[in-house]
Write a protein that holds these residues in place. Structure first.
Motif, PDB file in Angstrom:
ATOM      1  N   GLY A  65      45.282  46.859  40.892  1.00  0.00           N
ATOM      2  CA  GLY A  65      44.548  47.177  42.119  1.00  0.00           C
ATOM      3  C   GLY A  65      45.326  46.711  43.320  1.00  0.00           C
ATOM      4  N   LYS A 141      31.062  39.519  43.608  1.00  0.00           N
ATOM      5  CA  LYS A 141      31.153  40.921  43.998  1.00  0.00           C
ATOM      6  C   LYS A 141      31.515  41.089  45.476  1.00  0.00           C
ATOM      7  CE  LYS A 141      31.045  43.791  40.710  1.00  0.00           C
ATOM      8  NZ  LYS A 141      32.116  44.804  40.641  1.00  0.00           N
ATOM      9  N   SER A 144      35.134  39.785  46.111  1.00  0.00           N
ATOM     10  CA  SER A 144      36.243  40.653  45.711  1.00  0.00           C
ATOM     11  C   SER A 144      36.295  41.884  46.600  1.00  0.00           C
ATOM     12  CB  SER A 144      36.151  41.036  44.231  1.00  0.00           C
ATOM     13  OG  SER A 144      34.959  41.700  43.950  1.00  0.00           O
ATOM     14  N   TRP A 260      44.300  36.842  40.620  1.00  0.00           N
ATOM     15  CA  TRP A 260      43.578  37.916  41.304  1.00  0.00           C
ATOM     16  C   TRP A 260      44.113  39.280  40.871  1.00  0.00           C
ATOM     17  CZ3 TRP A 260      39.600  39.996  43.447  1.00  0.00           C
ATOM     18  CH2 TRP A 260      39.748  41.167  44.181  1.00  0.00           C
ATOM     19  N   ALA A 261      45.440  39.361  40.803  1.00  0.00           N
ATOM     20  CA  ALA A 261      46.045  40.645  40.440  1.00  0.00           C
ATOM     21  C   ALA A 261      45.705  41.037  39.002  1.00  0.00           C
ATOM     22  CB  ALA A 261      47.549  40.586  40.632  1.00  0.00           C
ATOM     23  N   PHE A 262      45.477  40.033  38.138  1.00  0.00           N
ATOM     24  CA  PHE A 262      45.142  40.336  36.746  1.00  0.00           C
ATOM     25  C   PHE A 262      43.635  40.430  36.524  1.00  0.00           C
ATOM     26  CE2 PHE A 262      49.441  38.628  36.051  1.00  0.00           C
ATOM     27  CZ  PHE A 262      49.940  39.618  35.229  1.00  0.00           C
ATOM     28  N   ASP A 263      42.851  40.144  37.545  1.00  0.00           N
ATOM     29  CA  ASP A 263      41.405  40.094  37.354  1.00  0.00           C
ATOM     30  C   ASP A 263      40.863  41.460  36.956  1.00  0.00           C
ATOM     31  OD1 ASP A 263      39.270  38.060  37.629  1.00  0.00           O
ATOM     32  OD2 ASP A 263      38.350  39.669  38.776  1.00  0.00           O
ATOM     33  N   GLY A 264      39.789  41.420  36.216  1.00  0.00           N
ATOM     34  CA  GLY A 264      39.218  42.664  35.740  1.00  0.00           C
ATOM     35  C   GLY A 264      39.364  42.772  34.224  1.00  0.00           C
ATOM     36  N   ASN A 267      36.427  43.242  31.933  1.00  0.00           N
ATOM     37  CA  ASN A 267      35.761  44.541  31.854  1.00  0.00           C
ATOM     38  C   ASN A 267      35.970  45.236  30.516  1.00  0.00           C
ATOM     39  OD1 ASN A 267      34.572  44.936  34.497  1.00  0.00           O
ATOM     40  ND2 ASN A 267      36.666  44.711  35.200  1.00  0.00           N
ATOM     41  N   SER A 549      32.543  46.826  37.067  1.00  0.00           N
ATOM     42  CA  SER A 549      33.948  47.089  36.784  1.00  0.00           C
ATOM     43  C   SER A 549      34.707  47.361  38.063  1.00  0.00           C
ATOM     44  CB  SER A 549      34.056  48.283  35.873  1.00  0.00           C
ATOM     45  OG  SER A 549      33.414  49.378  36.480  1.00  0.00           O
ATOM     46  N   ARG A 550      35.965  47.384  37.926  1.00  0.00           N
ATOM     47  CA  ARG A 550      36.883  47.694  39.021  1.00  0.00           C
ATOM     48  C   ARG A 550      36.627  46.862  40.259  1.00  0.00           C
ATOM     49  NH1 ARG A 550      37.547  54.110  38.296  1.00  0.00           N
ATOM     50  NH2 ARG A 550      35.386  54.026  37.722  1.00  0.00           N
TER      51      ARG A 550
END
Ligand code: ARG
Length: 550
Positions: A65, A141, A144, A260-264, A267, A549-550
């Motif tokens: 993202g 939520k 982010s 942060w870049a790897f977060d998600g 999901n 998600s996302r």
């Protein structure tokens, strides 16, 4: 009957047929596709449509993202040297990987949708599930969303007005971020399809941007060519580990930015039930998607280092713009800026969509005031249903195809959880105004990793407490242990590295606990019948969690 929150999102996961066959607020048109049926012993057969490749692209798409285009500056600033930064990226990636593997085991052992909320309730009691929901609504939520909006603003301002404007005033960036937020909120208030359809459109942008950065970096490194006549020579003269920071707290801050870049990665769990062959494919998806993302990120970072002097990487959140301008000049920076801001807009849109449903579900559940569980403009609002257009096709000047494309024929315009979305937008706006990328990333990381830690700790507890529980997928016990140790280190360092953000997170949690024990929890105990589903761990809202998600 359980009014399924999932009904509002018929197309968020176009890959999975569970989502098909629904009408908003109504009964599923095909009973075989009703998840309630499936839970009651009905057949889920028809829903199991995800293959390994579907899962792979879904997970990779969820993780990549804004982060890879914005975190490098904070990682570099705090790690000190390119070599150390790369180590941070690997550690962050591996941490995400062990986390995802642990969540996969939990997903198999507790095969309910809902992710952490459900696992925490099952393992620690409902207060833990509530606390997670509460923090998700007030911190995770909107936090982010604010990060993504800020990056959106910075890239767009750079693309349109130029680099000087970004540095001159953060308010311009924040203003654009707020405009973006208002736009996606409106979009998602008007109609469900409008939201999900635009998500699809923006999805592909980030792949192009990331692939572009990597490919260009390699070409520049090999040929030594760039717009400015020469590639960055910094790395030839400067050691990769020169100036490495020795302060542990700084490394923790760098890690939060990488994470942060790897977060998600959590999901992954929201699609477990949809796999044709979950026992075989889920581990395969995790053990290929995460290494793949790690590899992409490492390559992109190496590209940044080869093309840009570290001082440039460290100085802005919009490293991709500097990259574009170094290689192709003004046109390059414009193109990259547009791609990245487009990708962020898509991510912001997806986040807004799911947050609205999350808040809505929490309202329905009794976790939040009931008004947030309303649809449309209020309790008695009669949505402007498309039926009226359909009933008199001759009178409508809007082409029917367009109407169908934009809005669910059954849902109609403004037939969305509007009050929930407004709450989320308000909180997000507050974070945009008071926060910056750097502060918000740590804030988000501390809150997020508190729950990741607690959940993975729950896995270990569950292994001890219920050794005979059926676990279709079992990780090595070292995986959750590594995850717990590293996240505990991260959390403990946060207190020293970023005391204010940490305090804020703790304050939110304390407020959440007070709300639970003084009010929500008690009320729920009094009305067991009303909240029967929640007690079974299959709350009214859990299906929404799938959309987290996302
Ligand atoms: N990794 C994503 C990015 O780099 C952030 C994902 C946000 N997490 C989430 N669960 N929505 O932008």
């Amino acid at each position: 009957s359980v009014s399924s929150a999932f009904d509002f999102a018929p197309n968020l996961f176009p890959l999975s047929s569970t989502a098909q066959g629904y009408t908003a607020l109504g009964a599923p048109s095909n009973p075989a596709l009703d998840p309630t049926n499936a839970l009651n012993g009905g057949s889920l057969e028809k829903n199991k449509s995800l293959t390994y490749l579907n899962g792979l692209s879904l997970v990779v798409g969820l993780i990549i993202g804004s982060g890879i285009f914005s975190s490098p500056s904070q990682v570099n600033k705090n790690a000190g040297s390119p070599g150390a930064s790369l180590i941070v990226w690997v550690v962050a990636g591996v941490l995400a990987w062990t986390g995802a593997a642990s969540y996969a085991e939990l997903g198999g052992a507790i095969p309910l949708n809902g992710g952490a909320q459900v696992y925490l309730s099952k393992i620690f009691g409902e207060w833990a599930g509530f606390l997670f929901t509460w923090c998700a609504v007030v911190v995770l939520k909107p936090g982010s969303a604010a990060i993504i909006a800020i990056i959106f603003g910075e890239y767009l301002v750079r693309a349109i007005i130029g680099a000087e404007a970004v540095d001159a005033s953060t308010w311009l960036n924040k203003g654009v971020a707020l405009v973006g937020l208002v736009m996606v909120t409106l979009l998602n208030c008007v109609s469900t399809k409008l939201g999900t359809r635009s998500a699809d459109v923006f999805m592909f942008l980030k792949f192009f941007a990331l692939l572009g950065v990597t490919a260009i970096g390699i070409v520049v490194a090999v040929t030594g060519l760039s717009y400015k006549g020469h590639a960055n020579e910094d790395w030839k003269t400067r050691g990769w580990f020169e100036d490495t920071n020795t302060n542990v707290s700084n490394w923790a801050v760098a890690l939060y930015a990488g994470l942060w870049a790897f977060d998600g990665w959590d999901n992954v769990n929201y699609v477990t039930a949809e796999f044709k062959n979950p026992t075989r494919d889920l581990p395969r998806v995790i053990h290929t998607s995460l290494p793949l993302v790690i590899l992409c990120y490492i390559l992109a970072n190496i590209s940044y280092f080869l093309v840009l002097p570290t001082s440039v990487i460290e100085s802005s959140n919009t490293v991709a713009v500097a990259f574009g301008s170094q290689v192709f000049g003004p046109v390059g920076s414009l193109i990259l800026a547009l791609f990245v801001s487009g990708s962020c807009f898509g991510a912001l849109n997806a986040t807004t969509f799911t947050s609205g449903r999350l808040v809505y579900a929490a309202g329905k559940e009794g976790y939040l005031p009931a008004m947030f569980g309303n649809i449309g403009l209020g309790k008695n609002h009669r949505a402007i249903r498309l039926h009226s257009i359909n009933a008199s096709p001759g009178k409508s000047r809007i082409p029917r195809k367009l109407v169908d494309w934009f809005a669910d024929a059954d849902a109609g315009f403004f037939f969305t959880p509007i009050s929930a979305m407004l709450l989320n937008a308000t909180l997000t706006a507050v974070y945009i105004v008071i926060g910056s990328f750097d502060t918000l990333v740590t804030f988000y990381g501390v809150a997020g990793y508190t729950f990741y830690f607690q959940t993975v700790l729950g896995l270990i507890i569950l292994r001890v407490r219920e050794p005979d529980l059926e676990r279709p997928y079992k990780t090595w016990i070292t995986t959750p242990i590594i995850f717990c140790c590293v996240s505990l280190f991260l959390l403990s360092r946060a207190v020293f590295a970023e005391p204010i953000q940490t305090l804020l997170v703790v304050a939110f949690m304390v407020v959440g606990l007070v709300i639970w024990f003084a009010w929500v929890g008690r009320r729920r105990n009094k009305s067991k019948e009303r909240f029967r589903h929640a007690d079974e761990g299959e709350s009214v809202g859990w299906r929404f969690w799938k959309l987290w998600s996302r």
